[in-house]
Design an enzyme around this catalytic site. Structure first.
Site, mmCIF file in Angstrom:
data_model
loop_
_atom_site.group_PDB
_atom_site.id
_atom_site.type_symbol
_atom_site.label_atom_id
_atom_site.label_comp_id
_atom_site.label_asym_id
_atom_site.label_seq_id
_atom_site.Cartn_x
_atom_site.Cartn_y
_atom_site.Cartn_z
ATOM 1 N N ARG A 126 0.817 -1.216 0.000
ATOM 2 C CA ARG A 126 0.000 0.000 0.000
ATOM 3 C C ARG A 126 0.849 1.263 0.000
ATOM 4 O O ARG A 126 0.488 2.262 -0.625
ATOM 5 C CB ARG A 126 -0.994 -0.047 1.172
ATOM 6 C CG ARG A 126 -2.064 -1.093 0.875
ATOM 7 C CD ARG A 126 -3.137 -1.267 1.919
ATOM 8 N NE ARG A 126 -4.190 -2.131 1.348
ATOM 9 C CZ ARG A 126 -5.209 -2.646 2.018
ATOM 10 N NH1 ARG A 126 -5.355 -2.382 3.303
ATOM 11 N NH2 ARG A 126 -6.100 -3.407 1.411
ATOM 12 N N HIS A 140 -7.101 -0.027 -6.994
ATOM 13 C CA HIS A 140 -6.391 -1.291 -6.676
ATOM 14 C C HIS A 140 -5.770 -1.270 -5.272
ATOM 15 O O HIS A 140 -5.708 -0.241 -4.638
ATOM 16 C CB HIS A 140 -5.370 -1.661 -7.772
ATOM 17 C CG HIS A 140 -4.198 -0.742 -7.921
ATOM 18 N ND1 HIS A 140 -3.116 -1.066 -8.698
ATOM 19 C CD2 HIS A 140 -3.940 0.485 -7.425
ATOM 20 C CE1 HIS A 140 -2.242 -0.084 -8.657
ATOM 21 N NE2 HIS A 140 -2.717 0.870 -7.892
ATOM 22 N N GLU A 141 -5.359 -2.432 -4.810
ATOM 23 C CA GLU A 141 -4.824 -2.621 -3.451
ATOM 24 C C GLU A 141 -5.767 -2.107 -2.370
ATOM 25 O O GLU A 141 -5.349 -1.501 -1.388
ATOM 26 C CB GLU A 141 -3.464 -1.912 -3.303
ATOM 27 C CG GLU A 141 -2.290 -2.634 -3.901
ATOM 28 C CD GLU A 141 -2.028 -3.999 -3.301
ATOM 29 O OE1 GLU A 141 -1.578 -4.859 -4.057
ATOM 30 O OE2 GLU A 141 -2.312 -4.224 -2.106
ATOM 31 N N GLY A 142 -7.058 -2.350 -2.561
ATOM 32 C CA GLY A 142 -8.058 -1.880 -1.594
ATOM 33 C C GLY A 142 -8.587 -0.525 -1.997
ATOM 34 O O GLY A 142 -7.857 0.461 -1.958
#
Lengths: 610, 610
Positions: free
Chosen positions: A313, A457-459
Site C-alpha cells: 500500500r 487497486h490494493e483496496g
C-alpha cells in the site's frame, strides 16, 4: 526543486536516514552508499523509462494467440532494473541483497514511478519474493524467491476473482491435495487448483523465463465444502512453468491459462489479466488442476498475504505521488515558458504590453502550489511511513512496536491520500496547460489516466476508509491513534514558538481535537452501521489532518536549517505548509460534520428513489 | 428516475414552461408540442447516438491527405439531427424554424449530450447561424444562416490562435480590404484574411456540403498596424468553399487549409483542428488570403461574438451535466446488479450469507447520491438559466431586464459548476464500478475523459472566475448580484416553515450572507490583485451556494405536489437536497476563508521556490 533535491532533503535533513547506519543490519552503509543507489536509479529511470512512457501507453499489451507482446522498451527497462540489483535491495547479503533500508529502497523506486509508472519495476515480484522469505520453507526461498530476486523469474499476487473483487471471503478457487503423498513434495505440500483470478497484473508476458503466481484458494473441508469467510483461505505458489528443486524448468507447462487481457483507461504498460487455473488447457501429468505448493499453514493464507500489505500500500501511495509529481514538473515547465495574457496590476491591464508567461498569473500559481503541496507532502508522508517500516524491522523493543502501531494507522492514509489528491494534482496539471493539456501531445493527460487506478487497486478508497475507522483507530484500545496524536502534539509544541508556523500549530491542534471528537461521536452509539456510514469523509478528514502535520513538521525542519528563509527551498517548504493550512486543512470541517452527526442521508436513501 | 422523467419534472412542475405559451411568440405551442419535441429527440438520441458513442471514441477522425474521415455513424447521426429540424428550432416560422422556447430546445438537446456528447448535434452551427441572424445583413442571413439551419452547411467559431488561447486581445489574424470595391460585395464588405486558428471544432470534415467559419481578425490601421487589445477585433464569414448570392457553390475553394488535427484525451467524435487562413494553398482568383465577409461593424467583432456567449456557455454546462448524468445512470445500473460483499449490520457481517448487491453498501449509496445531486442539480440550474434566456428574449420590460442581469451573474456558474462537479461525478461512477470501471469494457471511463474538456473550452475555470468576481458581481452597481440574492431570499422565506427544509433554508441564508461578505472583503482594498487572487475558490463557493439554492427550490416544489413524500421521486428530490446541504454546502467555508482574507500565499509565492 528537482525530485532528487526533494528526496535528499526529506531523507537526510528531515528523516536523518543515515542514523540507520548505526544499526547492525545497515552498518556497512553510509550517506555515500545511499546516494549511489539513488543516483543509479535516477539514471536508469531517465535513460530506460522516461523516454518510453508514451510508447508504453500507445503500444498496449496484446495477445497474438500464443504470447503476450509488450514493447521492446519494456523488456529493456525491466532488464536494466533487475540488473541494478533493486529487486533484492532489502535482502540479506547472503541472498544477494544489499541490506538497504526500506526507506532508501522506496525513495530510489520513486524515480521509476515518476519516469513511467506503468512500465513498472517489479514491485509485485519483490513483494512476492519478500512474502516467501517470511512464510516460505527454505526450499521455497531457494527455488522461488531467489530466482525472483535475480530477475530470472517474475511474480504476481492472485487475490481477486471475477465474482469477488474487494470481497476476499468469497474466493471460490479450490485447492485439493494432489494424490496421497501430496504432503511430501520437496517444494511444499502439493495441491491442484481450480478457479479464475481477475485483475492479475503481469499475469502473462515473455519478459523473463517464468512467472511465479501466489494464489489465494480454499481447501475444501471433509464434506468437500469451502469454509465461508476469510478463515478458509490458504496461499499457494503456482508457477506458470513447472520447476524442479534445482530451480530448473522441467519443460512442463503448468495448467495456468490466459483467459483475457483487460483493456484499461491507463497504466497500459503493465499487462492486466484474467487467468484460468486448472481449466485443463495444459494438464500436468494428464490430470486436471494447476499444481500449487502450499505456503505457510492451511487457512492462514490471508494473514501471509496481509503481512506484505503495508508495503504494497505504501508502494501504491508512492506511485500515485510520483504521478502527481510528474504532472507538477510538466506543468511547471509549461507555465514558465508559455506566454499568454497579462497579469492584473493595480491599474488593470495594458493590452499593448507584451504577453507574460502564464506562471505570472495568480491562479496558475495557485494551481502549481496546490500540486506541489499535494505531491511533495505525499512524498514526505510515504517516506515517513517507509521509515516506520525500517523502525518496525530494525529498531527493536518498544520503538519497533510503536512503529508497527503507527504504521497500522497511517497505512490507509498513505494509500488513499495520494490516490485522491495527486489525481487532483494531475487534473490541475492539465488545467495549467489549457487546451494543450487535453491533447496527447503533452504528457499530463496520461498521468491523469494512469493515476485514476490508484483509488481502486490494493483496496479501494471505501475499503481503506472502513479499515481506518472500523479497525485501525480502535485497535488495541486506540493505542495507534494515541501514538499518532502524540507525534502530532510533539510537532505542535515544537512549532508553536516559531512565528512563521505558530498559527499553523494552533490550527493543527484544533484539527486533531476535531478528528478525535469525530471518532468518538461516530462510535458513540456503538452501531457499526452508524459509525461507518461516513467512513470515506472520515478518511478524507483524517488524511488532510495527517498531511497538515507532515507539512508543519517538514517546514519546521527547513526553518531549523535556515531560520531567516534565505534559501528559495526554505521559502518553498514554508509556502507549501502555509498553502496547506490556509487552503486545504479548513476542508475537514465539512467532512467531519457528517461523521460527528452520524448522518444517515445516504445510508437510508431508498433504492427506488435513485 | 429516467432522464425524461427528470426533465419533465423540471420543465413542467418546477419551471412551469407551458406558461410561455401565453406569449405571442409561443402561442402555437402547448405541453403536447413540447413533449413531441422531447420525444423525437429522445428517440433519435437512443437510436442514432447512444449505440455509437464508443465507436466515435475509438474511430478518431483522421486525415487521409485529402479528406477528414469520420465514422459513418457520425454522418448518419448528424443527418438525423438536421432532419429533425432542431438546428433551427428556435427560429421564426418564416426561416423554417419552430419558434420553440430556448428552454425546451436546451432540454431536448440534453438527450443527445447524454447519449454521445462528442458525436455532436450542431451546437456550433446553430450558434453561428443565430449570430448571423442578429448581426448579419439580410443577404448574409439568407445565404449563410439559412443553409446552416437546414443542415446543408455547417458552422464553426474561430477565436483562439496558437499563441492566443484565452487571450483574445492577442489575436494576430489580419484582414485587409480585398480591392478598391471591397465594400460593394453583396455578401458583405470583402476582405482577405491571413492567420492561424487553433482549437477549431468541426473545422474540417465531409459531413455536409460546406463549412461556414466565423473568424475573429484584426483590420490594420492606416499605418498597417494591428490595434492592441480586443477593441481592434472584427468578425468575418469565411466559407470553406466560395458561394454566390443564390447560396450555390461556385466551384472555387477558399484559401482555408487544414494544418492539423488535435489528438485529444476524449470528446473524440468531434474533429478539432488547426486551420491556416490565407497561406496560399488554395488561392482565390490568383491572390493570397482567404476571402472573408465582414459581419457587423469593424472593431465590434468581439461584441458580436459575445452576444452568443451566454447560450454557448449554457451549452457547455449542459454537456458537462449530461456526461455526469450518463455516468450516474451507468453506475446505478451496475450497483443494482453487481453482487459483492455484505453490508454491515448491527451485529457485524455474516460471511455465510449470500453476497449483496453493492447498492446495499452505504458508501456506494453515498457515491450514487453525490452523482445524482451533482448532475440533477446541475440540470436544474441549466434549465433555469435557459428559462432566463427565454425571459430575456420574450418577457419584455423590467422582467426581461431582470432576466438579462441574472443571466450575466449565473452564466459563469452554469458553465463552470457542472464542468467541475459532474466530472467528479464521473470519477465516482468509475469508483462504483471498481476495477471494471477502469476498463474500456464499461462506458464510464469515456465519460470521465470526455468531461475533462469542459473546464477548458469556452473560457477556462480561471476565466469564468475572473468574469464572476471581477465583473459580474460588480456590474451595474451590483444589481445582478442583488437580484440573485432576492431570488434566493424568496426561496428561503418560502421554505423556512416547511419542516423537512427549514434547517436548509437557514443554512442557505447563512451561506448567502457569507458569500456577500466575502465579495465585500475581497474588494475592500480596491486592489484587483488582492481581490482576484482567489477568484477560483470564490467561484467554487458561489457555485455551491447557487446549487444549494436550486436544490432547496426544487425540493420545495416536489413537496408542494406531495407534502407527505408518498412518492419515491419526492423522496429523491428531498434526499438530494438534504445530501447537498449536509455534505456539500459546508465546503464553502474553506473556499471563502482565503477570499475574505485576500490570501496572497499563492500570488506572492516566489517563482524560484517552485
Amino acid at each position: 526543486m528537482t525530485l532528487r533535491t526533494t528526496i535528499d532533503f526529506l531523507l537526510n535533513d528531515w528523516l536523518d536516514t543515515t542514523a540507520l547506519t548505526e544499526r547492525a543490519r545497515f552498518a556497512d552503509h553510509s550517506r555515500e552508499t545511499f546516494d549511489a543507489v539513488l543516483e543509479t536509479c535516477e539514471r536508469i529511470a531517465r535513460e530506460k523509462y522516461a523516454p518510453f512512457n508514451r510508447l508504453a501507453d500507445t503500444q498496449e499489451p496484446h495477445f497474438d494467440g500464443e504470447k503476450v507482446i509488450l514493447p521492446q522498451a519494456t523488456h529493456d527497462a525491466q532488464k536494466a532494473y533487475a540488473e541494478s540489483g533493486m529487486l533484492s535491495a532489502a535482502q540479506d547479503y547472503e541472498m544477494g541483497g544489499m541490506q538497504l533500508p526500506y526507506s532508501v529502497e522506496a525513495a530510489a523506486n520513486a524515480f521509476f514511478a515518476c519516469a513511467s509508472v506503468s512500465i513498472g519495476t517489479g514491485m509485485l515480484t519483490t513483494g512476492n519474493a519478500n512474502l516467501l522469505m517470511v512464510h516460505g520453507t527454505d526450499m521455497q526461498k531457494e527455488v522461488f524467491a531467489k530466482n525472483e530476486f535475480s530477475g530470472r523469474w517474475s511474480g504476481t499476487m492472485c487475490l481477486s476473482e471475477p465474482q469477488a473483487g474487494s470481497s476476499l471471503s468469497d474466493v471460490a478457487t479450490k485447492a485439493v491435495p494432489d494424490g496421497a503423498d501430496f504432503a511430501n513434495d520437496p517444494l511444499g505440500p502439493r495441491y491442484r487448483l481450480k478457479g479464475n483470478k481477475m485483475w492479475i497484473s503481469s499475469g502473462e508476458h515473455e519478459i523473463n523465463e517464468n512467472i511465479i503466481h501466489l494464489v489465494l484458494a480454499k481447501i475444501p473441508d471433509a464434506d468437500g465444502k469451502l469454509v465461508p469467510g476469510t478463515r478458509g483461505i490458504s496461499l499457494f505458489i503456482v508457477p506458470k512453468k513447472m520447476v524442479n528443486t534445482q530451480g530448473a524448468l522441467t519443460g512442463v507447462r503448468n495448467d495456468v491459462a490466459l483467459a483475457g487481457l483487460n483493456h484499461k483507461l491507463g497504466w497500459r504498460g503493465t499487462t492486466n489479466t484474467l487467468l484460468n487455473f486448472g481449466e485443463g488447457k495444459f494438464p500436468v501429468e494428464g490430470q486436471a488442476g494447476a499444481v500449487g505448493y502450499l505456503v505457510g499453514k492451511p487457512g492462514k493464507g490471508l494473514a501471509c498475504m496481509f503481512h506484505m500489505m503495508n508495503e504494497a500500500r505504501i508502494g501504491v501511495g508512492i506511485a500515485a505521488t510520483m504521478l502527481g509529481m510528474a504532472g507538477y514538473y510538466a506543468s511547471l515547465e509549461y507555465a514558465k515558458n508559455r506566454p499568454q495574457g497579462r497579469p492584473i496590476t493595480g491599474s488593470g491591464k495594458d493590452a499593448a504590453a507584451p504577453q507574460s508567461r502564464i506562471i505570472e498569473h495568480a491562479d496558475v500559481k495557485r494551481m502549481l502550489l496546490a500540486q506541489k503541496s499535494y505531491s511533495e507532502g505525499a512524498l514526505a508522508l510515504e517516506l515517513y511511513c517507509a521509515r516506520l517500516v525500517d523502525e518496525h524491522h530494525t529498531a527493536g523493543g518498544a520503538e519497533a512496536e510503536e512503529a508497527r502501531l503507527l504504521l497500522e494507522v497511517l497505512t490507509p492514509i498513505a494509500k488513499s491520500w495520494p490516490s485522491e489528491w495527486c489525481l487532483e494534482a494531475n487534473s490541475l496539471a492539465i488545467q495549467v496547460h489549457g487546451g494543450y493539456g487535453y491533447t496527447r501531445d503533452f504528457p499530463v493527460e496520461q498521468y491523469w489516466r494512469d493515476n485514476r487506478l490508484n483509488m481502486i487497486h490494493e483496496g479501494t478508497h471505501g475499503i481503506q476508509a472502513m479499515d481506518l475507522l472500523g479497525r485501525k483507530v480502535l485497535m488495541e484500545d486506540g493505542k495507534g491513534m494515541a501514538l499518532l496524536a502524540n507525534r502530532m502534539t510533539a510537532t505542535i509544541h515544537r512549532t508553536s514558538g516559531i512565528p512563521a508556523l505558530a498559527a499553523h500549530a494552533k490550527s493543527l491542534g484544533r484539527a486533531l481535537q476535531d478528528v478525535g471528537a469525530a471518532t468518538q461521536q461516530a462510535w458513540s452509539t456503538g452501531q457499526p452501521t452508524e459509525a461507518l456510514a461516513n467512513a470515506v469523509p472520515y478518511l478524507q478528514a483524517f488524511g488532510h489532518t495527517v498531511l497538515a502535520w507532515i507539512w508543519l513538521d517538514v517546514a519546521a525542519c527547513a526553518l531549523d536549517n535556515d531560520p531567516k528563509q534565505e534559501q528559495l527551498s526554505t521559502q518553498g517548504h514554508v509556502g507549501c505548509a502555509r498553502f496547506f493550512f490556509h487552503y486545504e486543512l479548513p476542508k475537514i470541517g465539512a467532512w467531519l460534520s457528517v461523521v460527528q452527526s452520524r448522518d444517515l442521508t445516504c445510508a437510508s436513501f431508498p433504492e427506488g428513489a435513485f
